[in-house]
Design an enzyme around this catalytic site. Sequence first.
Site, PDB file in Angstrom:
ATOM      1  N   ASP A  13       0.811  -1.223   0.000  1.00 39.15           N
ATOM      2  CA  ASP A  13       0.000   0.000   0.000  1.00 39.15           C
ATOM      3  C   ASP A  13       0.841   1.269   0.000  1.00 39.15           C
ATOM      4  O   ASP A  13       0.444   2.287   0.563  1.00 39.15           O
ATOM      5  CB  ASP A  13      -0.963   0.017   1.207  1.00 39.15           C
ATOM      6  CG  ASP A  13      -1.817  -1.241   1.250  1.00 39.15           C
ATOM      7  OD1 ASP A  13      -2.181  -1.720   0.176  1.00 39.15           O
ATOM      8  OD2 ASP A  13      -2.094  -1.724   2.360  1.00 39.15           O
ATOM      9  N   HIS A  43      -4.520  -2.287  -5.655  1.00 40.59           N
ATOM     10  CA  HIS A  43      -3.873  -1.075  -6.150  1.00 40.59           C
ATOM     11  C   HIS A  43      -4.946  -0.031  -6.407  1.00 40.59           C
ATOM     12  O   HIS A  43      -5.939  -0.320  -7.063  1.00 40.59           O
ATOM     13  CB  HIS A  43      -3.194  -1.334  -7.498  1.00 40.59           C
ATOM     14  CG  HIS A  43      -2.019  -2.247  -7.449  1.00 40.59           C
ATOM     15  ND1 HIS A  43      -0.901  -1.989  -6.706  1.00 40.59           N
ATOM     16  CD2 HIS A  43      -1.764  -3.399  -8.079  1.00 40.59           C
ATOM     17  CE1 HIS A  43      -0.019  -2.959  -6.883  1.00 40.59           C
ATOM     18  NE2 HIS A  43      -0.523  -3.829  -7.707  1.00 40.59           N
TER      19      HIS A  43
HETATM   20  P1  GTP Z   1      -0.849  -2.953  -2.801  1.00 40.28           P
HETATM   21  O1  GTP Z   1      -0.558  -3.587  -4.104  1.00 40.28           O
HETATM   22  O2  GTP Z   1      -2.108  -3.460  -2.176  1.00 40.28           O
HETATM   23  O3  GTP Z   1       0.282  -3.051  -1.856  1.00 40.28           O
HETATM   24  O4  GTP Z   1      -1.260  -1.360  -2.972  1.00 40.28           O
HETATM   25  P2  GTP Z   1      -0.652  -0.006  -3.554  1.00 40.28           P
HETATM   26  O5  GTP Z   1       0.807   0.103  -3.291  1.00 40.28           O
HETATM   27  O6  GTP Z   1      -1.054   0.167  -4.982  1.00 40.28           O
HETATM   28  O7  GTP Z   1      -1.339   1.126  -2.645  1.00 40.28           O
HETATM   29  P3  GTP Z   1      -2.869   1.407  -2.368  1.00 40.28           P
HETATM   30  O8  GTP Z   1      -3.433   1.930  -3.629  1.00 40.28           O
HETATM   31  O9  GTP Z   1      -3.517   0.263  -1.721  1.00 40.28           O
HETATM   32  O10 GTP Z   1      -2.759   2.552  -1.236  1.00 40.28           O
HETATM   33  C1  GTP Z   1      -2.221   3.797  -1.444  1.00 40.28           C
HETATM   34  C2  GTP Z   1      -3.273   4.882  -1.142  1.00 40.28           C
HETATM   35  O11 GTP Z   1      -2.656   6.154  -1.210  1.00 40.28           O
HETATM   36  C3  GTP Z   1      -4.384   4.927  -2.182  1.00 40.28           C
HETATM   37  O12 GTP Z   1      -5.560   5.351  -1.555  1.00 40.28           O
HETATM   38  C4  GTP Z   1      -3.892   5.976  -3.192  1.00 40.28           C
HETATM   39  O13 GTP Z   1      -4.931   6.609  -3.918  1.00 40.28           O
HETATM   40  C5  GTP Z   1      -3.234   6.948  -2.259  1.00 40.28           C
HETATM   41  N1  GTP Z   1      -2.090   7.702  -2.818  1.00 40.28           N
HETATM   42  C6  GTP Z   1      -1.081   7.274  -3.608  1.00 40.28           C
HETATM   43  N2  GTP Z   1      -0.171   8.253  -3.786  1.00 40.28           N
HETATM   44  C7  GTP Z   1      -0.634   9.331  -3.100  1.00 40.28           C
HETATM   45  C8  GTP Z   1      -0.119  10.638  -2.866  1.00 40.28           C
HETATM   46  O14 GTP Z   1       0.951  11.023  -3.315  1.00 40.28           O
HETATM   47  N3  GTP Z   1      -0.860  11.461  -2.061  1.00 40.28           N
HETATM   48  C9  GTP Z   1      -2.044  11.072  -1.516  1.00 40.28           C
HETATM   49  N4  GTP Z   1      -2.701  11.953  -0.757  1.00 40.28           N
HETATM   50  N5  GTP Z   1      -2.535   9.840  -1.697  1.00 40.28           N
HETATM   51  C10 GTP Z   1      -1.850   8.985  -2.470  1.00 40.28           C
HETATM   52  P1  IMP Z   2      -2.152 -12.822   2.675  1.00 39.53           P
HETATM   53  O1  IMP Z   2      -1.212 -12.391   1.601  1.00 39.53           O
HETATM   54  O2  IMP Z   2      -3.586 -12.587   2.336  1.00 39.53           O
HETATM   55  O3  IMP Z   2      -1.895 -14.231   3.117  1.00 39.53           O
HETATM   56  O4  IMP Z   2      -1.866 -11.912   3.955  1.00 39.53           O
HETATM   57  C1  IMP Z   2      -0.661 -12.007   4.687  1.00 39.53           C
HETATM   58  C2  IMP Z   2      -0.242 -10.630   5.201  1.00 39.53           C
HETATM   59  O5  IMP Z   2       0.090  -9.789   4.113  1.00 39.53           O
HETATM   60  C3  IMP Z   2      -1.326  -9.886   5.972  1.00 39.53           C
HETATM   61  O6  IMP Z   2      -0.701  -9.099   6.971  1.00 39.53           O
HETATM   62  C4  IMP Z   2      -1.949  -8.970   4.912  1.00 39.53           C
HETATM   63  O7  IMP Z   2      -2.557  -7.841   5.475  1.00 39.53           O
HETATM   64  C5  IMP Z   2      -0.702  -8.601   4.127  1.00 39.53           C
HETATM   65  N1  IMP Z   2      -0.970  -8.241   2.714  1.00 39.53           N
HETATM   66  C6  IMP Z   2      -1.144  -9.078   1.669  1.00 39.53           C
HETATM   67  N2  IMP Z   2      -1.325  -8.397   0.537  1.00 39.53           N
HETATM   68  C7  IMP Z   2      -1.241  -7.083   0.852  1.00 39.53           C
HETATM   69  C8  IMP Z   2      -1.321  -5.872   0.093  1.00 39.53           C
HETATM   70  O8  IMP Z   2      -1.483  -5.866  -1.119  1.00 39.53           O
HETATM   71  N3  IMP Z   2      -1.195  -4.715   0.782  1.00 39.53           N
HETATM   72  C9  IMP Z   2      -0.978  -4.695   2.112  1.00 39.53           C
HETATM   73  N4  IMP Z   2      -0.887  -5.796   2.886  1.00 39.53           N
HETATM   74  C10 IMP Z   2      -1.023  -6.987   2.245  1.00 39.53           C
HETATM   75 MG    MG Z   3      -3.099  -1.803  -1.600  1.00 44.51          MG
END
Ligand code: GTP
Ligand code: IMP
Ligand code: MG
Length: 340
Positions: A13, A43
């Site tokens: 995230d 994402h």
């Molecule tokens: P995973 O693959 O689940 O690990 O996720 P991810 O790395 O793609 O991130 P995810 O989108 O779950 O969480 C990031 C959050 O921050 C989202 O709500 C985005 O819209 C937000 N976000 C990303 N960049 C920025 C930024 O520069 N500023 C703000 N305010 N929000 C951001």
């Molecule tokens: P699992 O991958 O569902 O088995 O989860 C194992 C651990 O990884 C838990 O702590 C989840 O919250 C974390 N996790 C898995 N995928 C993500 C992701 O995309 N974003 C953040 N945490 C994740």
């Molecule tokens: Mg995410």
Amino acid sequence: MTCSVLVGGGWGDEGKGKCITYLCYNDKPDIIARAGVGPNAGHSVEFHGEKYGLRLTPSGFVHKGARLLIGAGVLVDPEVFLHELDYLNKYNVKGRTFADIRCAIIEKKHKEQDQASDYLSKKIGSTGTGCGPANSDRVMRVAKLAQEVDEMKNYTTDVPTEVNQALDNDKNVFIEGSQGFGLSLYYGTYPFVTSKDTTASTAAADVGVGPTRVDDVIVVFKSYITRVGEGPFSTEMSPKKAEEMGLEEYGTVTGRRRRVGLFDMDLAKESCMINGATQIALTCVDKLYPQCERVKDYSKLSQEIKRFIDEIEGETGVPVTIISTGPDLEDTIDLRDELL
Ligand code: GTP
Ligand code: IMP
Ligand code: MG
């Protein structure tokens, strides 16, 4: 040709979705290939005022000229896959989104096992999406593969052949990882991790690209850290403090409240080392320093932010090339030209 790999530097995230969208929309790679564990990822993509939450489709889908491939290492839940094909229909994802014939399949029983297991769902805090049990079946060599299931019949291809032929023909390939370094089965906070390694080498292997072909490894860090699920988190702050600082967040897939903490330089250094980072993308700078919200020009950043960026570069030895100042892909400072 260029082959770039983007991975998360923290516990997932970090804003990978946002960075991938920005980079793919600007650089227009010919292939965008999804690596990582599977649909446990969420994402977030914000583009032209619309928000999308993606679990399997590559986040670069907004670049309509790219083939969107899912590497063999990634687990596919056909239900999620087919839902996203419909959901993203206006970007013409049908006809250009394919999973590798060898992707292992998440079945209903895997989701049930994940959710019913106290160990996985409570002690580890898994996402309940069936990824752990499906990877376990894969290791036991009883998992079904994409080429064996009817739902995936029209949506499979040979991803490594496509990707390597593209590179042979001077085309550009972007490999997007999911989760983050701290969740790696090998290098993360075991046992509070996901069900496979999440570093750049594995992301390349997930799509069938050898290490000699990778040119760039972009590691994404948030300006603070979030973590969902259980496990150690040395810089964690109280939920109250996080609220006061405006850093409250909820998960894209599970809706769970994310734990929040300060940026961890030791974690960043280790993450850059093991990923072989060549560039850092730093996101959510605006959440920590609201005065830079939506700033698109480095010179307009405050001295305080510039000092933070200098410190990261000094400690990790890796240049910060992308600075994200908001969730929309337009809210980005791109310093990559300065590397040339
Ligand atoms: P995973 O693959 O689940 O690990 O996720 P991810 O790395 O793609 O991130 P995810 O989108 O779950 O969480 C990031 C959050 O921050 C989202 O709500 C985005 O819209 C937000 N976000 C990303 N960049 C920025 C930024 O520069 N500023 C703000 N305010 N929000 C951001
Ligand atoms: P699992 O991958 O569902 O088995 O989860 C194992 C651990 O990884 C838990 O702590 C989840 O919250 C974390 N996790 C898995 N995928 C993500 C992701 O995309 N974003 C953040 N945490 C994740
Ligand atoms: Mg995410």
